[in-house]
Design an enzyme around this catalytic site. Structure first.
Site, PDB file in Angstrom:
ATOM      1  N   HIS A 266       0.880  -1.172   0.000  1.00  0.00           N
ATOM      2  CA  HIS A 266       0.000   0.000   0.000  1.00  0.00           C
ATOM      3  C   HIS A 266       0.922   1.227   0.000  1.00  0.00           C
ATOM      4  O   HIS A 266       2.023   1.163   0.546  1.00  0.00           O
ATOM      5  CB  HIS A 266      -0.825  -0.063   1.291  1.00  0.00           C
ATOM      6  CG  HIS A 266      -1.878   0.994   1.431  1.00  0.00           C
ATOM      7  ND1 HIS A 266      -1.598   2.280   1.799  1.00  0.00           N
ATOM      8  CD2 HIS A 266      -3.227   0.928   1.275  1.00  0.00           C
ATOM      9  CE1 HIS A 266      -2.729   2.969   1.869  1.00  0.00           C
ATOM     10  NE2 HIS A 266      -3.723   2.175   1.550  1.00  0.00           N
TER      11      HIS A 266
ATOM     12  N   ASP B  43       3.514  -4.532   7.934  1.00  0.00           N
ATOM     13  CA  ASP B  43       2.274  -3.783   7.787  1.00  0.00           C
ATOM     14  C   ASP B  43       1.136  -4.775   8.029  1.00  0.00           C
ATOM     15  O   ASP B  43       0.865  -5.650   7.200  1.00  0.00           O
ATOM     16  CB  ASP B  43       2.197  -3.176   6.378  1.00  0.00           C
ATOM     17  CG  ASP B  43       0.873  -2.449   6.128  1.00  0.00           C
ATOM     18  OD1 ASP B  43      -0.048  -2.599   6.951  1.00  0.00           O
ATOM     19  OD2 ASP B  43       0.776  -1.748   5.112  1.00  0.00           O
TER      20      ASP B  43
ATOM     21  N   GLN C 281      -4.048  -5.231   6.987  1.00  0.00           N
ATOM     22  CA  GLN C 281      -5.042  -6.175   6.454  1.00  0.00           C
ATOM     23  C   GLN C 281      -4.927  -7.555   7.087  1.00  0.00           C
ATOM     24  O   GLN C 281      -5.701  -8.449   6.727  1.00  0.00           O
ATOM     25  CB  GLN C 281      -4.887  -6.310   4.926  1.00  0.00           C
ATOM     26  CG  GLN C 281      -5.163  -5.038   4.160  1.00  0.00           C
ATOM     27  CD  GLN C 281      -6.616  -4.576   4.231  1.00  0.00           C
ATOM     28  OE1 GLN C 281      -7.519  -5.332   4.592  1.00  0.00           O
ATOM     29  NE2 GLN C 281      -6.843  -3.326   3.919  1.00  0.00           N
TER      30      GLN C 281
ATOM     31  N   CYS D 237      -4.657   2.506  -3.649  1.00  0.00           N
ATOM     32  CA  CYS D 237      -3.422   3.014  -3.042  1.00  0.00           C
ATOM     33  C   CYS D 237      -2.278   2.020  -3.204  1.00  0.00           C
ATOM     34  O   CYS D 237      -1.472   1.841  -2.279  1.00  0.00           O
ATOM     35  CB  CYS D 237      -3.614   3.344  -1.560  1.00  0.00           C
ATOM     36  SG  CYS D 237      -4.915   4.516  -1.252  1.00  0.00           S
TER      37      CYS D 237
HETATM   38  N1  PMP Z   1      -1.515  -0.738   4.610  1.00  0.00           N
HETATM   39  C1  PMP Z   1      -2.458  -1.516   4.087  1.00  0.00           C
HETATM   40  C2  PMP Z   1      -2.091  -2.902   3.644  1.00  0.00           C
HETATM   41  C3  PMP Z   1      -3.765  -1.055   3.986  1.00  0.00           C
HETATM   42  O1  PMP Z   1      -4.703  -1.824   3.446  1.00  0.00           O
HETATM   43  C4  PMP Z   1      -4.076   0.251   4.448  1.00  0.00           C
HETATM   44  C5  PMP Z   1      -5.486   0.811   4.350  1.00  0.00           C
HETATM   45  N2  PMP Z   1      -6.134   0.591   3.132  1.00  0.00           N
HETATM   46  C6  PMP Z   1      -3.052   1.020   4.987  1.00  0.00           C
HETATM   47  C7  PMP Z   1      -1.790   0.497   5.058  1.00  0.00           C
HETATM   48  C8  PMP Z   1      -3.296   2.404   5.482  1.00  0.00           C
HETATM   49  O2  PMP Z   1      -4.154   2.380   6.572  1.00  0.00           O
HETATM   50  P1  PMP Z   1      -4.670   3.761   7.178  1.00  0.00           P
HETATM   51  O3  PMP Z   1      -5.431   4.434   6.072  1.00  0.00           O
HETATM   52  O4  PMP Z   1      -5.549   3.361   8.308  1.00  0.00           O
HETATM   53  O5  PMP Z   1      -3.476   4.539   7.578  1.00  0.00           O
END
Ligand code: PMP
Length: 414
Positions: free
Chosen positions: A127, A204, A207, A370
């Site tokens: 992401h 990270d 998910q 993203c």
């Molecule tokens: N990493 C991953 C794998 C995600 O799916 C997301 C959210 N879509 C994020 C980071 C970012 O999370 P946040 O918007 O809560 O900062």
């Protein structure tokens, strides 16, 4: 399939209970919140509201205690316990979200250890939150970004791990579960290699923590980031877990009130972790509500949550793969999907798919999620994504399938 019909959990989620005709299949973006969380948030402000850490009166002490209890609960939820099983709440730093947690790591650990020629290893599935902070810190320090790539079967192989994580790697930061493909990466193997090379392992967990039983020690993580809002907690509460010695050695991120021990005109001594990383007034109500969320999840049973979500993701994948006008983007094996499945309706732009589905109150995500480098690697500019949580049921997925048939008819007229 009987196990996933007629969700018994929707009644616990006011938004779902009040909108029985809504089909919410976008939990990977943010989950729905159970009543227990909404009640806790309100209870905090009605009965415990005071600025935590500052006051010496009992109301403020109670607010402070709410944060500390939440830390310990989170620690035990992710297996951050000592040998005697005691939760290590001091290893839990509150942030606003996964993005802030990862920025914190890049800007403190990254900026202080990386030298020109060093390598930061991430994966092609990141992401943007686990990509741009590293791009930035590499630019600042002269380090290089190296990508672990997946094979045609969407797997990061041991060969790839050994080839890409070499002696120049100082930080390896990889998502446990892809927010687009829904596949789980071999974090333990990646972490073992990172440690052999003397690198830090950052995970990270945005998910993965919502769907899998995550144990930070089994995972081999040094640092783990995730967001409360993806597993039923409030928006605006994120977690950075880190091993105490690593957090202790990291310089502070944001500075100001609450994160110091003592201050003179020219210098300051930092507070111990986790306060060192928590400048300013924290979202105590949010932490308290997240604590209530974990209690709610535990009342269902994490095994039950995980088992049900795996069945739902599997059924979702199979249902999409069975439509001859839909291409699943990612593995076709249902059991490889954790929460999310990406797909396209042949010849129809994902934004059109999502808009037409919205007409039948089916919520899915469409876009680049993203994760633009991943989409480029997949040869896609955008995709649809449906994602499940334990409160979904078979009927939700069947409604998505019916909606997709309508989309196909709208574009093909039969
Ligand atoms: N990493 C991953 C794998 C995600 O799916 C997301 C959210 N879509 C994020 C980071 C970012 O999370 P946040 O918007 O809560 O900062």
């Amino acid at each position: 399939l009987a196990a996933i019909t007629a969700s018994p959990y929707k009644k616990d989620f006011p938004l779902l209970a009040n909108n029985p005709d809504l089909t919410f299949l976008d939990s990977a973006a943010t989950s729905q919140r159970p009543r227990a969380v909404l009640d806790a948030q309100r209870r905090f402000y009605e009965t415990m509201n005071a600025n935590p850490l500052r006051g010496l009166y009992s109301l403020s002490v109670e607010a402070t205690q709410a944060i500390e209890d939440a830390r310990n609960h989170i620690a035990s939820f992710i297996g951050a316990v000592d040998e005697a099983g005691n939760p290590q709440g001091n290893e839990v730093v509150f942030t606003r979200n996964t993005s802030e947690s990862l920025n914190l790591v890049a800007r403190t650990l990254g900026a202080s250890i990386l030298k020109p020629g060093d390598e930061v290893v991430i994966s092609i599935m990141e992401h943007h939150s686990n990509l741009i902070p590293w791009q930035q810190v590499c630019r600042q320090t002269g380090a290089h970004l190296v990508y672990l790539r997946a094979n045609d079967d969407f797997r990061i192989t041991q060969d790839e791990i050994e080839e890409k994580i070499g002696p120049r790697a100082k930080i390896v930061s990889v998502t446990q579960v892809s927010n687009v493909l829904g596949v789980e990466n071999p974090i333990r193997q990646i972490a073992d290699r990172a440690h052999q090379m003397g690198a830090y392992m950052v995970v990270d967990g945005a998910q993965s923590v919502p769907h899998l039983k995550v144990d930070v020690h089994d995972l081999g993580a040094d640092l783990l980031a995730f967001s409360a809002h993806k597993l039923g907690g409030p928006m605006g509460i994120g977690v950075l877990w880190g091993k105490a010695d690593i957090l202790n050695a990291m310089p502070p991120f944001l500075t100001g009130g609450e994160m110091i021990d003592s201050v003179t005109e020219t210098d300051a001594v930092w507070a111990p972790v986790p306060q060192k990383f928590e400048a300013g007034t924290q979202d105590a109500a949010g932490s308290y509500a997240f604590d209530a969320d974990l209690t709610y999840l535990e009342s269902i049973g994490l095994d039950t949550v995980e088992r049900r979500e795996r069945l739902l993701a599997s059924y979702l994948t199979q249902s999409l793969a069975a439509l001859d006008f839909v291409d699943v983007i990612g593995p076709l094996e249902g059991e490889r999907h954790v929460g999310a499945v990406a797909f396209n309706v042949r010849g129809v732009h994902p934004h059109d798919v999502a808009s037409i589905l919205d007409g039948s109150k089916v919520c899915i995500r469409a876009g680049h999620h993203c994760a633009q480098p991943l989409l480029a690697w997949l040869g896609q500019s955008s995709t649809c994504r449906a994602s499940v949580a334990f409160y979904n049921d078979k009927e939700d997925i069947d409604r998505l399938v019916e909606g997709l048939k309508t989309v196909w008819q709208v574009f093909n007229g039969n």
